[in-house]
Design a protein around this motif. Structure first.
Motif, mmCIF file in Angstrom:
data_model
loop_
_atom_site.group_PDB
_atom_site.id
_atom_site.type_symbol
_atom_site.label_atom_id
_atom_site.label_comp_id
_atom_site.label_asym_id
_atom_site.label_seq_id
_atom_site.Cartn_x
_atom_site.Cartn_y
_atom_site.Cartn_z
ATOM 1 N N ILE A 181 0.834 -1.203 0.000
ATOM 2 C CA ILE A 181 0.000 0.000 0.000
ATOM 3 C C ILE A 181 0.869 1.254 0.000
ATOM 4 O O ILE A 181 1.913 1.310 0.642
ATOM 5 C CB ILE A 181 -1.034 0.002 1.149
ATOM 6 C CG1 ILE A 181 -0.375 0.022 2.514
ATOM 7 C CG2 ILE A 181 -1.967 -1.194 1.045
ATOM 8 C CD1 ILE A 181 -1.392 0.128 3.644
ATOM 9 N N GLY A 182 0.412 2.226 -0.749
ATOM 10 C CA GLY A 182 1.094 3.515 -0.806
ATOM 11 C C GLY A 182 0.393 4.478 0.143
ATOM 12 O O GLY A 182 -0.837 4.454 0.266
ATOM 13 N N LEU A 183 1.176 5.315 0.804
ATOM 14 C CA LEU A 183 0.633 6.201 1.833
ATOM 15 C C LEU A 183 1.032 7.644 1.567
ATOM 16 O O LEU A 183 1.975 7.909 0.817
ATOM 17 C CB LEU A 183 1.135 5.755 3.206
ATOM 18 C CG LEU A 183 0.758 4.317 3.596
ATOM 19 C CD1 LEU A 183 1.458 3.917 4.882
ATOM 20 C CD2 LEU A 183 -0.748 4.146 3.713
ATOM 21 N N GLU A 224 -4.928 12.139 8.034
ATOM 22 C CA GLU A 224 -4.756 11.803 9.456
ATOM 23 C C GLU A 224 -5.965 11.044 10.012
ATOM 24 O O GLU A 224 -5.811 10.068 10.749
ATOM 25 C CB GLU A 224 -4.514 13.076 10.283
ATOM 26 C CG GLU A 224 -3.136 13.666 10.041
ATOM 27 C CD GLU A 224 -2.864 14.890 10.905
ATOM 28 O OE1 GLU A 224 -3.669 15.843 10.849
ATOM 29 O OE2 GLU A 224 -1.858 14.891 11.623
ATOM 30 N N ALA A 225 -7.170 11.479 9.643
ATOM 31 C CA ALA A 225 -8.374 10.821 10.177
ATOM 32 C C ALA A 225 -8.524 9.413 9.596
ATOM 33 O O ALA A 225 -9.060 8.514 10.260
ATOM 34 C CB ALA A 225 -9.608 11.667 9.862
ATOM 35 N N THR A 226 -8.054 9.218 8.372
ATOM 36 C CA THR A 226 -8.093 7.871 7.780
ATOM 37 C C THR A 226 -7.162 6.944 8.566
ATOM 38 O O THR A 226 -7.506 5.787 8.853
ATOM 39 C CB THR A 226 -7.663 7.936 6.300
ATOM 40 O OG1 THR A 226 -8.552 8.820 5.618
ATOM 41 C CG2 THR A 226 -7.692 6.567 5.650
ATOM 42 N N TYR A 227 -5.976 7.445 8.934
ATOM 43 C CA TYR A 227 -5.051 6.616 9.716
ATOM 44 C C TYR A 227 -5.643 6.310 11.091
ATOM 45 O O TYR A 227 -5.498 5.195 11.598
ATOM 46 C CB TYR A 227 -3.679 7.301 9.832
ATOM 47 C CG TYR A 227 -2.990 7.451 8.481
ATOM 48 C CD1 TYR A 227 -3.170 6.498 7.485
ATOM 49 C CD2 TYR A 227 -2.186 8.546 8.194
ATOM 50 C CE1 TYR A 227 -2.571 6.636 6.233
ATOM 51 C CE2 TYR A 227 -1.577 8.690 6.948
ATOM 52 C CZ TYR A 227 -1.784 7.741 5.979
ATOM 53 O OH TYR A 227 -1.187 7.866 4.747
ATOM 54 N N ARG A 247 1.288 8.702 13.429
ATOM 55 C CA ARG A 247 -0.133 8.649 13.075
ATOM 56 C C ARG A 247 -0.622 7.231 12.778
ATOM 57 O O ARG A 247 -1.795 6.943 12.948
ATOM 58 C CB ARG A 247 -0.445 9.507 11.846
ATOM 59 C CG ARG A 247 -0.033 10.965 11.863
ATOM 60 C CD ARG A 247 -0.228 11.737 13.131
ATOM 61 N NE ARG A 247 -0.221 13.172 12.864
ATOM 62 C CZ ARG A 247 0.883 13.935 12.924
ATOM 63 N NH1 ARG A 247 2.065 13.420 13.265
ATOM 64 N NH2 ARG A 247 0.794 15.239 12.673
ATOM 65 N N LEU A 248 0.286 6.350 12.283
ATOM 66 C CA LEU A 248 -0.202 5.017 11.902
ATOM 67 C C LEU A 248 0.674 3.868 12.408
ATOM 68 O O LEU A 248 0.181 2.989 13.106
ATOM 69 C CB LEU A 248 -0.335 4.923 10.368
ATOM 70 C CG LEU A 248 -0.865 3.570 9.864
ATOM 71 C CD1 LEU A 248 -2.310 3.345 10.323
ATOM 72 C CD2 LEU A 248 -0.780 3.471 8.340
#
Ligand code: GLP
Length: 250
Positions: free
Chosen positions: A36-38, A45-48, A91-92
């Protein structure tokens, strides 16, 4: 619409994050060894946070996942709080079970930045390519640090940041002062990003409305780097109502 970009308009930024996390979790469940590319920036941020919640509460496992990040500031090492390596850890990565050695963020302090960029491309190839790449977008339409004028087949390389981008990243969310922002970065190219099997771009807020309209409904042009995704076979923009407000079709 000028190209093939699939558009998903959500009510608000929280819904954008849920929709993006759902898609990434789906990829990981379908293929536990997913590549996966990030991306960095405020938008993902909210997705993480949602992916971390899914790991904690729903058993979503990143144990077999490999990750590639779009970019890094030249001259910052991973312990610098504004480096993208630090951002991703904070964050992740530290919230999930991804193996640290499977997380690839360009090294901003590499002795030879050009070799670092080549090695990054080779690592993507060695792992069979990126399955799904998450992107944000700059107010000027940039993706990663591919500023307007970047070519459609550009590869990972050292780039200069524009004054707009330096200002956007020193508005207090990240750097406090424009003088602190590095002037150069290492960035995956537009060609590198276009080779991902799926691309998911997120945008929230009215400051992105012009860039989203240009990318989705404008010409295929290096003036708006995100428009160079228009002919990608599987590209989805997930945006909130404010970011969609410049679109004729939304
Ligand atoms: C930086 C990053 C981009 C990101 C952009 C927008 O320039 N290199 O990858 O898309 O910021 O960030 P934000 O989501 O904070 O608006």
């Amino acid at each position: 619409m000028a190209g093939n970009i699939n558009l998903v308009v959500c009510d608000d930024a929280a819904a954008v994050a849920r929709e993006a996390a759902r898609r990434f979790a789906g990829e990981i469940c379908a293929r536990p060894g997913a590549v996966i590319g990030l991306a960095t920036g405020s938008t993902p941020e909210a997705t993480y946070a949602e992916l971390a919640r899914m790991h904690r509460e729903e058993g979503l496992s990143f144990a077999g996942v490999s990750t590639f990040n779009l970019d890094e500031y030249l001259g910052l090492d991973g312990t610098h709080e504004q480096s993208y390596r630090y951002f991703m850890h904070d964050r992740l990565f530290r919230h999930v079970d991804v193996q640290p050695w499977n997380t690839f963020v360009l090294n901003g302090k590499a002795a030879n930045a050009h070799l670092e960029c080549q090695a990054f491309e080779q690592k993507i190839l060695a792992l069979g390519g990126v399955d799904i790449w998450l992107l944000g977008i700059g107010g000027n339409g940039h993706i990663a640090f591919n500023e307007p004028g970047s070519s459609v087949d550009s590869r990972t390389r050292v780039v200069n940041l524009t004054p707009d981008t330096i200002a956007a990243n020193s508005d207090g969310r990240f750097f406090k002062d424009a003088a602190e922002v590095p002037r150069c970065a290492l960035s995956a190219g537009i060609g590198t990003i276009r080779e991902a099997r799926k691309v998911v771009l997120l945008a929230t807020g009215s400051s992105k409305a012009g860039a989203i309209a240009a990318a989705v409904e404008g010409d295929f042009t290096t003036d708006c780097p995100a428009s160079l995704l228009q002919d990608h076979p599987d590209c989805t923009f997930i945006v909130d109502r404010d970011a969609a407000s410049g679109l004729k079709s939304a």
